[in-house]
Write an enzyme that holds these catalytic residues in place. Structure first.
Site, PDB file in Angstrom:
ATOM      1  N   ASP A   1     -27.070 -15.782  84.851  1.00  0.00           N
ATOM      2  CA  ASP A   1     -27.704 -16.111  83.567  1.00  0.00           C
ATOM      3  C   ASP A   1     -28.982 -16.920  83.787  1.00  0.00           C
ATOM      4  OD1 ASP A   1     -25.731 -14.963  81.919  1.00  0.00           O
ATOM      5  OD2 ASP A   1     -24.501 -16.786  81.996  1.00  0.00           O
TER       6      ASP A   1
ATOM      7  N   ARG B   1     -12.943 -15.567  87.812  1.00  0.00           N
ATOM      8  CA  ARG B   1     -13.878 -16.392  87.060  1.00  0.00           C
ATOM      9  C   ARG B   1     -13.551 -16.134  85.601  1.00  0.00           C
ATOM     10  NH1 ARG B   1     -18.545 -15.172  83.962  1.00  0.00           N
ATOM     11  NH2 ARG B   1     -20.132 -16.788  83.938  1.00  0.00           N
TER      12      ARG B   1
ATOM     13  N   ASP C   1     -14.784 -16.018  82.244  1.00  0.00           N
ATOM     14  CA  ASP C   1     -16.055 -16.002  81.526  1.00  0.00           C
ATOM     15  C   ASP C   1     -15.896 -16.706  80.178  1.00  0.00           C
ATOM     16  OD1 ASP C   1     -18.803 -14.716  81.099  1.00  0.00           O
ATOM     17  OD2 ASP C   1     -17.704 -13.937  79.367  1.00  0.00           O
TER      18      ASP C   1
ATOM     19  N   GLU D   1     -15.772 -20.842  83.567  1.00  0.00           N
ATOM     20  CA  GLU D   1     -17.187 -21.037  83.249  1.00  0.00           C
ATOM     21  C   GLU D   1     -17.294 -21.913  82.014  1.00  0.00           C
ATOM     22  OE1 GLU D   1     -21.217 -19.205  81.473  1.00  0.00           O
ATOM     23  OE2 GLU D   1     -19.243 -18.585  80.815  1.00  0.00           O
TER      24      GLU D   1
ATOM     25  N   LYS E   1     -20.962 -21.216  95.601  1.00  0.00           N
ATOM     26  CA  LYS E   1     -21.120 -19.773  95.392  1.00  0.00           C
ATOM     27  C   LYS E   1     -22.578 -19.427  95.628  1.00  0.00           C
ATOM     28  CE  LYS E   1     -21.024 -18.049  90.996  1.00  0.00           C
ATOM     29  NZ  LYS E   1     -20.427 -17.371  89.821  1.00  0.00           N
TER      30      LYS E   1
ATOM     31  N   ARG F   1     -21.786  -5.142  80.820  1.00  0.00           N
ATOM     32  CA  ARG F   1     -20.497  -5.388  81.508  1.00  0.00           C
ATOM     33  C   ARG F   1     -19.704  -6.502  80.846  1.00  0.00           C
ATOM     34  NH1 ARG F   1     -21.313  -3.398  86.933  1.00  0.00           N
ATOM     35  NH2 ARG F   1     -19.097  -3.675  87.309  1.00  0.00           N
ATOM     36  N   TYR F   2     -20.393  -7.330  80.038  1.00  0.00           N
ATOM     37  CA  TYR F   2     -19.727  -8.453  79.351  1.00  0.00           C
ATOM     38  C   TYR F   2     -19.270  -8.054  77.951  1.00  0.00           C
ATOM     39  CZ  TYR F   2     -20.969 -11.160  83.369  1.00  0.00           C
ATOM     40  OH  TYR F   2     -21.039 -11.605  84.671  1.00  0.00           O
ATOM     41  N   GLN F   3     -19.255  -6.748  77.685  1.00  0.00           N
ATOM     42  CA  GLN F   3     -18.790  -6.247  76.389  1.00  0.00           C
ATOM     43  C   GLN F   3     -17.664  -5.239  76.611  1.00  0.00           C
ATOM     44  OE1 GLN F   3     -21.383  -5.551  73.172  1.00  0.00           O
ATOM     45  NE2 GLN F   3     -23.132  -6.633  74.061  1.00  0.00           N
TER      46      GLN F   3
ATOM     47  N   GLN G   1     -14.927 -22.331  69.583  1.00  0.00           N
ATOM     48  CA  GLN G   1     -13.764 -21.597  70.083  1.00  0.00           C
ATOM     49  C   GLN G   1     -13.279 -20.484  69.162  1.00  0.00           C
ATOM     50  OE1 GLN G   1     -11.215 -24.923  71.274  1.00  0.00           O
ATOM     51  NE2 GLN G   1     -12.239 -24.902  73.276  1.00  0.00           N
TER      52      GLN G   1
ATOM     53  N   HIS H   1     -13.470 -12.339  74.462  1.00  0.00           N
ATOM     54  CA  HIS H   1     -13.971 -11.466  73.398  1.00  0.00           C
ATOM     55  C   HIS H   1     -13.962 -10.009  73.833  1.00  0.00           C
ATOM     56  CE1 HIS H   1     -17.360 -13.018  75.878  1.00  0.00           C
ATOM     57  NE2 HIS H   1     -17.578 -11.725  76.002  1.00  0.00           N
TER      58      HIS H   1
HETATM   59  C1  ARE Z   1     -25.991  -9.349  74.370  1.00  0.00           C
HETATM   60  C2  ARE Z   1     -27.378  -9.574  73.784  1.00  0.00           C
HETATM   61  C3  ARE Z   1     -27.292 -10.414  72.510  1.00  0.00           C
HETATM   62  C4  ARE Z   1     -26.341  -9.764  71.523  1.00  0.00           C
HETATM   63  C5  ARE Z   1     -24.979  -9.546  72.179  1.00  0.00           C
HETATM   64  C6  ARE Z   1     -23.997  -8.817  71.296  1.00  0.00           C
HETATM   65  O1  ARE Z   1     -28.197 -10.224  74.743  1.00  0.00           O
HETATM   66  O2  ARE Z   1     -28.586 -10.530  71.944  1.00  0.00           O
HETATM   67  O3  ARE Z   1     -26.163 -10.622  70.401  1.00  0.00           O
HETATM   68  O4  ARE Z   1     -25.158  -8.768  73.381  1.00  0.00           O
HETATM   69  O5  ARE Z   1     -24.508  -7.553  70.995  1.00  0.00           O
HETATM   70  C7  ARE Z   1     -24.127 -11.903  78.602  1.00  0.00           C
HETATM   71  C8  ARE Z   1     -25.586 -12.087  78.202  1.00  0.00           C
HETATM   72  C9  ARE Z   1     -25.767 -12.009  76.701  1.00  0.00           C
HETATM   73  C10 ARE Z   1     -25.178 -10.711  76.179  1.00  0.00           C
HETATM   74  C11 ARE Z   1     -23.697 -10.775  76.502  1.00  0.00           C
HETATM   75  C12 ARE Z   1     -22.902  -9.565  75.990  1.00  0.00           C
HETATM   76  O6  ARE Z   1     -26.009 -13.357  78.663  1.00  0.00           O
HETATM   77  O7  ARE Z   1     -27.165 -12.036  76.420  1.00  0.00           O
HETATM   78  O8  ARE Z   1     -25.397 -10.605  74.781  1.00  0.00           O
HETATM   79  O9  ARE Z   1     -23.544 -10.787  77.952  1.00  0.00           O
HETATM   80  O10 ARE Z   1     -23.448  -8.381  76.445  1.00  0.00           O
HETATM   81  C13 ARE Z   1     -23.164 -19.717  76.226  1.00  0.00           C
HETATM   82  C14 ARE Z   1     -21.700 -19.619  76.652  1.00  0.00           C
HETATM   83  C15 ARE Z   1     -21.558 -19.083  78.057  1.00  0.00           C
HETATM   84  C16 ARE Z   1     -22.317 -17.776  78.245  1.00  0.00           C
HETATM   85  C17 ARE Z   1     -23.762 -18.027  77.860  1.00  0.00           C
HETATM   86  C18 ARE Z   1     -24.593 -16.745  77.974  1.00  0.00           C
HETATM   87  O11 ARE Z   1     -21.095 -20.902  76.523  1.00  0.00           O
HETATM   88  O12 ARE Z   1     -20.171 -18.865  78.297  1.00  0.00           O
HETATM   89  O13 ARE Z   1     -23.830 -18.488  76.484  1.00  0.00           O
HETATM   90  N1  ARE Z   1     -22.186 -17.232  79.603  1.00  0.00           N
HETATM   91  C19 ARE Z   1     -21.242 -16.115  79.894  1.00  0.00           C
HETATM   92  C20 ARE Z   1     -21.815 -15.147  80.916  1.00  0.00           C
HETATM   93  C21 ARE Z   1     -22.910 -14.313  80.287  1.00  0.00           C
HETATM   94  C22 ARE Z   1     -22.341 -13.444  79.183  1.00  0.00           C
HETATM   95  C23 ARE Z   1     -21.280 -14.101  78.410  1.00  0.00           C
HETATM   96  C24 ARE Z   1     -20.793 -15.353  78.708  1.00  0.00           C
HETATM   97  C25 ARE Z   1     -20.617 -13.302  77.343  1.00  0.00           C
HETATM   98  O14 ARE Z   1     -22.211 -15.837  82.050  1.00  0.00           O
HETATM   99  O15 ARE Z   1     -23.576 -13.509  81.230  1.00  0.00           O
HETATM  100  O16 ARE Z   1     -23.394 -13.067  78.261  1.00  0.00           O
HETATM  101  O17 ARE Z   1     -19.566 -12.583  77.978  1.00  0.00           O
HETATM  102  C26 ARE Z   1     -26.128 -24.135  76.031  1.00  0.00           C
HETATM  103  C27 ARE Z   1     -24.626 -24.231  75.820  1.00  0.00           C
HETATM  104  C28 ARE Z   1     -23.907 -23.101  76.554  1.00  0.00           C
HETATM  105  C29 ARE Z   1     -24.487 -21.756  76.181  1.00  0.00           C
HETATM  106  C30 ARE Z   1     -25.983 -21.762  76.513  1.00  0.00           C
HETATM  107  C31 ARE Z   1     -26.650 -20.445  76.183  1.00  0.00           C
HETATM  108  O18 ARE Z   1     -26.427 -24.463  77.373  1.00  0.00           O
HETATM  109  O19 ARE Z   1     -24.154 -25.479  76.287  1.00  0.00           O
HETATM  110  O20 ARE Z   1     -22.529 -23.120  76.235  1.00  0.00           O
HETATM  111  O21 ARE Z   1     -23.820 -20.739  76.961  1.00  0.00           O
HETATM  112  O22 ARE Z   1     -26.607 -22.818  75.787  1.00  0.00           O
HETATM  113  O23 ARE Z   1     -26.538 -20.191  74.820  1.00  0.00           O
HETATM  114 CA    CA Z   2     -12.856 -17.779  71.420  1.00  0.00          CA
END
Ligand code: ARE
Ligand code: CA
Length: 441
Positions: free
Chosen positions: A261, A168, A170, A196, A296, A57-59, A131, A97
């Protein structure tokens, strides 16, 4: 400041993670509205890659409202039903993204020109990389471009037309604060924005940069509650940590005990439904009682594997709460504490603090409510404390429910001097508030 569709302040909201639009509409009517939830955060509604993992859902591949949650018309019906029940809908907006595919999304359309070119793994001490590089390989949009901003704003405005009241944002840390400001300024109505941004010492981009755009997630709250409730420090000291130096102002902060997460990847530091005993339960009760931020509640499905997608059956069509869906938001103490938070919102401060010098605490909310939390593994609370509340018999809403003015469970009597006798078992809680008065007073 925090006004919502109800015309009241923002009390608490729930993340119905991976729930279908039809199930959410029903939940608004049956549960969320009656219990006083301000809003529900829904999973990303735009068209995504077609995979079973929850994170698909995040893609995004387009901004059409369609996918696992349901169709566009089901989305619209959900928003209407929730609005009638007094519940706002917040959308999880994935705008930093697009999917990890070729940089070409004809349905928007975006072409390679609309993306940054940095594909290296992000070094979080480097602002440019945070960024402008692809977050875990996800195609990073040029949010500084007018065309991209317009496309994102069109998507959000479409949702606003469908009745959405908040977003929110993301991965907000991965967009320059000014880019977010420019996108938000294109929105046709004022909505609730929360970003976030995971704060971490030493990183180049900090949460404080984003408060001018709206609220921001305060991850210190989640980590602090996890730390204390997992027994790593004496619970009595938690009040000296929450909202101390370096924390976001309460009005700017969105807080949670756990999120989608961290319940998967950070369970050493974060409470989740998987913690043994009632730890998650009392941590959530504490969070809803404690006057800091806009809370939340995480509502999960049972999972074993990090990537595991949602149950095949919806909550209202065979999946069921307690079977395939956890539904933490329905646990009595959690849903009733949303009411507690609403009834005590006029006195947004801690009063009448009591502790046993260890893991047992109690505190009031300026005469509008009182909560007792016992984090001891074995010892019970058996104690008379000053609650600051008016004399009367109150339903203990963690252990009982008010029905037709009567309490079907435990009651607590507050004397003319404001004192009350609490008995709370190990890893347990009790709470009363002005709305749970059942006799006397
Ligand atoms: C998936 C696969 C990956 C693959 C990618 C692309 O798991 O292996 O490379 O697809 O093919 C969610 C999942 C990811 C998933 C992604 C897309 O968690 O695993 O990748 O969806 O399908 C950082 C960001 C923060 C982010 C977290 C996850 O700063 O914004 O990483 N959180 C949000 C959402 C997630 C979501 C995304 C963003 C992407 O809540 O659910 O990802 O839309 C430290 C840093 C943080 C960092 C954290 C983890 O704490 O301070 O900034 O968070 O480490 O790396
Ligand atoms: Ca960016």
């Amino acid at each position: 400041l925090f006004s919502s569709a109800r015309g009241e302040s923002r009390i608490a909201f729930v993340h119905l993670f991976e729930w279908s639009w039809n199930d959410i509409g029903k939940e608004c009517e049956r549960q969320l509205g009656p219990k006083g939830f301000t809003a529900v955060q829904v999973s990303p509604p735009q068209q995504s890659v077609d995979r079973s993992e929850w994170w698909s859902r995040y893609q995004p591949i387009s901004y059409a409202i369609e996918g696992r949650g349901g169709s566009r018309s089901e989305f619209r019906a959900m928003v209407r039903r929730c609005a009638s029940a007094g519940v706002d809908v917040y959308v999880d907006a994935v705008i930093n993204h697009m999917a990890a595919l070729n940089r070409d999304f004809p349905l928007v359309p975006y072409t390679s020109n609309d993306f940054h070119t940095c594909r290296s793994t992000i070094n979080y001490s480097n602002r440019f990389e945070v960024q402008n590089c692809d977050l875990v390989g996800l195609n990073d949009l040029k949010t500084e471009s007018e065309y991209v901003r317009r496309k994102i704003a069109d998507y959000m405005n479409d949702l606003i037309d469908l009745g959405v009241k908040g977003f929110r944002l993301d991965a907000a840390k991965h967009m320059a604060s000014g880019d977010i400001r420019a996108i938000v300024s294109k929105l046709k109505r004022r909505v609730f924005i929360f970003q976030e941004v995971i704060g971490a010492g030493g990183e180049a981009v900090q949460p404080s940069e984003y408060v001018s755009n709206g609220a921001v997630t305060e991850f210190k709250f989640e980590r602090t509650v996890g730390h204390f409730f997992k027994g790593r420090a004496k619970l009595k000291d938690i009040r000296h940590v929450i909202n101390s130096r370096g924390w976001m102002r309460s009005d700017d902060a969105v807080v949670f005990v756990s999120n989608h997460d961290d319940q998967r990847q950070n369970t050493q530091a974060t409470l989740t439904y998987k913690d043994i005993g009632n730890l998650y339960y009392i941590g959530e009760i504490f969070s809803l009682a404690y006057p800091y931020g806009y809370p939340k509640v995480m509502s999960s499905y049972f999972f074993e594997d990090h990537d595991q997608g949602p149950p095949r059956h919806g909550v209202h069509s065979g999946g069921a709460c307690g079977r395939e869906w956890v539904c933490e938001h329905r646990w009595r103490g959690i849903s009733n504490m949303v009411e507690f938070r609403g009834k005590t919102s006029g006195k947004f401060f801690v009063s009448h603090w009591w502790d046993n010098g260890n893991h047992q605490i109690g505190f009031g909310r300026g005469g509008l409510g009182y909560v007792m939390i016992n984090r001891e593994d074995f010892a019970t609370i058996d104690k008379v404390v000053d609650t600051g509340m008016r004399q009367g018999t109150y339903c203990d809403i963690v252990n009982g429910e008010v029905k037709d003015g009567l309490c079907d469970g435990a009651t607590i009597s507050v004397g003319a001097d404001g004192k009350a006798h609490f008995k709370v078992g190990a890893i347990g809680a009790a709470a009363i508030h002005v709305g749970s008065l059942v006799r006397g007073g």
